[in-house]
Enzyme design. Structure first.
Site, PDB file in Angstrom:
ATOM      1  N   ARG A 233     -13.586  14.557 -17.340  1.00  0.00           N
ATOM      2  CA  ARG A 233     -13.949  14.326 -15.944  1.00  0.00           C
ATOM      3  C   ARG A 233     -12.939  15.049 -15.067  1.00  0.00           C
ATOM      4  O   ARG A 233     -11.734  15.030 -15.346  1.00  0.00           O
ATOM      5  CB  ARG A 233     -13.917  12.835 -15.596  1.00  0.00           C
ATOM      6  CG  ARG A 233     -15.086  12.036 -16.125  1.00  0.00           C
ATOM      7  CD  ARG A 233     -16.399  12.377 -15.402  1.00  0.00           C
ATOM      8  NE  ARG A 233     -17.513  11.605 -15.898  1.00  0.00           N
ATOM      9  CZ  ARG A 233     -18.324  11.996 -16.895  1.00  0.00           C
ATOM     10  NH1 ARG A 233     -18.136  13.155 -17.496  1.00  0.00           N
ATOM     11  NH2 ARG A 233     -19.331  11.234 -17.269  1.00  0.00           N
ATOM     12  N   ASP A 257     -14.859  22.430 -17.712  1.00  0.00           N
ATOM     13  CA  ASP A 257     -16.293  22.154 -17.668  1.00  0.00           C
ATOM     14  C   ASP A 257     -16.613  21.130 -16.584  1.00  0.00           C
ATOM     15  O   ASP A 257     -17.769  20.872 -16.296  1.00  0.00           O
ATOM     16  CB  ASP A 257     -16.743  21.628 -19.044  1.00  0.00           C
ATOM     17  CG  ASP A 257     -18.261  21.538 -19.180  1.00  0.00           C
ATOM     18  OD1 ASP A 257     -18.950  22.436 -18.651  1.00  0.00           O
ATOM     19  OD2 ASP A 257     -18.755  20.577 -19.810  1.00  0.00           O
ATOM     20  N   GLU A 262     -18.235  17.412  -8.262  1.00  0.00           N
ATOM     21  CA  GLU A 262     -19.418  18.095  -8.799  1.00  0.00           C
ATOM     22  C   GLU A 262     -20.623  17.790  -7.911  1.00  0.00           C
ATOM     23  O   GLU A 262     -20.695  16.713  -7.346  1.00  0.00           O
ATOM     24  CB  GLU A 262     -19.667  17.621 -10.231  1.00  0.00           C
ATOM     25  CG  GLU A 262     -18.520  18.016 -11.144  1.00  0.00           C
ATOM     26  CD  GLU A 262     -18.756  17.656 -12.607  1.00  0.00           C
ATOM     27  OE1 GLU A 262     -19.892  17.323 -12.969  1.00  0.00           O
ATOM     28  OE2 GLU A 262     -17.792  17.708 -13.372  1.00  0.00           O
ATOM     29  N   HIS A 280     -20.387  22.050 -16.102  1.00  0.00           N
ATOM     30  CA  HIS A 280     -20.612  20.774 -16.798  1.00  0.00           C
ATOM     31  C   HIS A 280     -21.769  20.881 -17.810  1.00  0.00           C
ATOM     32  O   HIS A 280     -22.810  20.232 -17.660  1.00  0.00           O
ATOM     33  CB  HIS A 280     -20.886  19.644 -15.792  1.00  0.00           C
ATOM     34  CG  HIS A 280     -20.612  18.276 -16.368  1.00  0.00           C
ATOM     35  ND1 HIS A 280     -20.184  17.222 -15.614  1.00  0.00           N
ATOM     36  CD2 HIS A 280     -20.719  17.806 -17.632  1.00  0.00           C
ATOM     37  CE1 HIS A 280     -20.045  16.146 -16.393  1.00  0.00           C
ATOM     38  NE2 HIS A 280     -20.369  16.489 -17.622  1.00  0.00           N
TER      39      HIS A 280
HETATM   40  C1  8YV Z   1     -23.554  13.862 -18.473  1.00  0.00           C
HETATM   41  C2  8YV Z   1     -21.390  13.630 -19.449  1.00  0.00           C
HETATM   42  O1  8YV Z   1     -24.109  12.700 -18.937  1.00  0.00           O
HETATM   43  O2  8YV Z   1     -21.859  12.173 -21.238  1.00  0.00           O
HETATM   44  C3  8YV Z   1     -21.154  12.412 -20.267  1.00  0.00           C
HETATM   45  O3  8YV Z   1     -20.218  11.661 -19.937  1.00  0.00           O
HETATM   46  O4  8YV Z   1     -20.583  13.996 -18.665  1.00  0.00           O
HETATM   47  C4  8YV Z   1     -22.637  14.405 -19.563  1.00  0.00           C
HETATM   48  O5  8YV Z   1     -23.173  14.372 -20.825  1.00  0.00           O
HETATM   49  C5  8YV Z   1     -24.632  14.764 -18.060  1.00  0.00           C
HETATM   50  O6  8YV Z   1     -24.040  15.846 -17.453  1.00  0.00           O
HETATM   51  C6  8YV Z   1     -25.560  14.076 -17.071  1.00  0.00           C
HETATM   52  O7  8YV Z   1     -24.927  13.842 -15.859  1.00  0.00           O
END
Ligand code: 8YV
Length: 320
Positions: A233, A257, A262, A280
């Site tokens: 994150r 990423d 975002e 991402h």
């Molecule tokens: C998001 C992600 O779910 O699993 C996670 O924590 O960051 C990704 O797989 C995806 O980008 C949908 O927002």
């Protein structure tokens, strides 16, 4: 029996809505001309929320408007956009999608490690710009003899470590606790880990407890040959400090990423030649996204059938 009403605030993969619509009454809030008016009209009967995007928060304000809310089923392993603590305190279960995305996300961590260290996007641009005939591309840093420090050795961190070992990298880690049965050296703090490694990979959850744990001091400890990789994150990194560290040569490079705000990456970051930036995409393969979509729906339908959630979050443990 009255139909089970589910709120979906933003769109997701089409198969989520397709499968759910066969069993529940699905309110697609993004289709409403006036979201606020529609939400007010359906709020008294909504028993579940499907959360499909980390940039669309499911906070206490939204949840407290839904007096019959029982469950929030989230698409993704990270759920820092959901106030799971509030949910747990109010008897609302939150589910997520652990396990099914580890390998694809770990692949992207390794891809970013290679891309940032070996300057692969920059080298490719060099060829495309027709500059190769005027001279070979510059020499780069190497993975040889380096240590990867993994910040957060959970399922994804462990999948990254397995791959990194195959590249001959030494592994070290930091997390909330030293883990029994893990032979990699453990460091008590992010700074100590950064000092001990050359490539710092962030694989820990977001949220208030980890906000900005990679700050200017950690980046200074990583050092001028250091590479930062973040597939977790954006909130874990002080992005302003990272931009300064990349610009001033405090660290060598970064492969990212994820970002603090975002779907936007700061223009200062985009302008930097030593940052490799992905939008991402860690879990964004057809294979993994289909598995995630299925797990979201399976959690919700298991709940509707009275069988409880399949993969609840630790903040909202399910007891029959
Ligand atoms: C998001 C992600 O779910 O699993 C996670 O924590 O960051 C990704 O797989 C995806 O980008 C949908 O927002």
């Amino acid at each position: 029996m009255a139909s089970f009403e589910v709120l979906m605030p933003v769109p997701g993969m089409p198969e989520i809505a397709d499968r759910l619509e066969r069993r529940v009454k699905l309110h697609k809030l993004w289709e409403a001309a006036d979201r606020e008016e529609r939400l007010a009209a359906i709020a008294p009967n909504v028993r579940a929320i499907v959360s499909t995007w980390v940039s669309a928060p499911v906070d206490a304000t939204l949840m407290s408007r839904l007096p019959k809310l029982e469950i929030v089923a989230s698409f993704g392993v990270g759920y820092d956009h959901i106030d799971a603590a509030w949910a747990g305190q109010h008897g609302v279960v939150v589910t997520h999608t652990p396990g099914v995305l580890d390998e694809d996300v770990a692949d992207i961590a390794i891809a970013l490690t290679l891309a940032a260290t070996r300057r692969l996007p920059q080298a490719e641009r060099y060829l495309r710009e027709g500059r190769w005939p005027s001279g070979a591309y510059r020499l780069t840093a190497s993975l040889r003899g380096r240590t990867m420090g993994i910040l957060g050795l959970g399922r994804i961190g462990a999948a990254i470590a397995r791959r990194a070992e195959a590249f001959g990298l030494k592994i070290a880690y930091h997390g909330r606790h030293k883990q029994d049965g893990v032979a990699y050296p453990y460091y008590e703090t992010p700074i100590a880990l950064a000092e001990a490694c050359d490539i710092l990979v962030i694989a820990a959850p977001g949220g208030p407890a980890t906000r900005h744990i990679v700050d200017s001091r950690v980046l200074a400890a990583l050092g001028a040959d250091g590479v930062l990789v973040n597939i977790a994150r954006g909130s874990l990194v002080d992005e302003r400090a990272l931009i300064a560290a990349l610009r001033d040569g405090v660290i060598l490079a970064a492969g990212l990423d994820v970002y603090e705000k975002e779907p936007n990456a700061p223009t200062e970051l985009i302008a930097l030649d030593n940052a490799v930036l992905l939008p991402h995409v860690g879990s964004a393969t057809r294979h993994t996204r289909a598995a995630m979509a299925n797990l979201v729906v399976d959690n919700l339908l298991s709940w509707v059938d009275g069988k409880g959630p399949l993969t609840p979050t630790p903040e909202t443990p399910w007891r029959r």
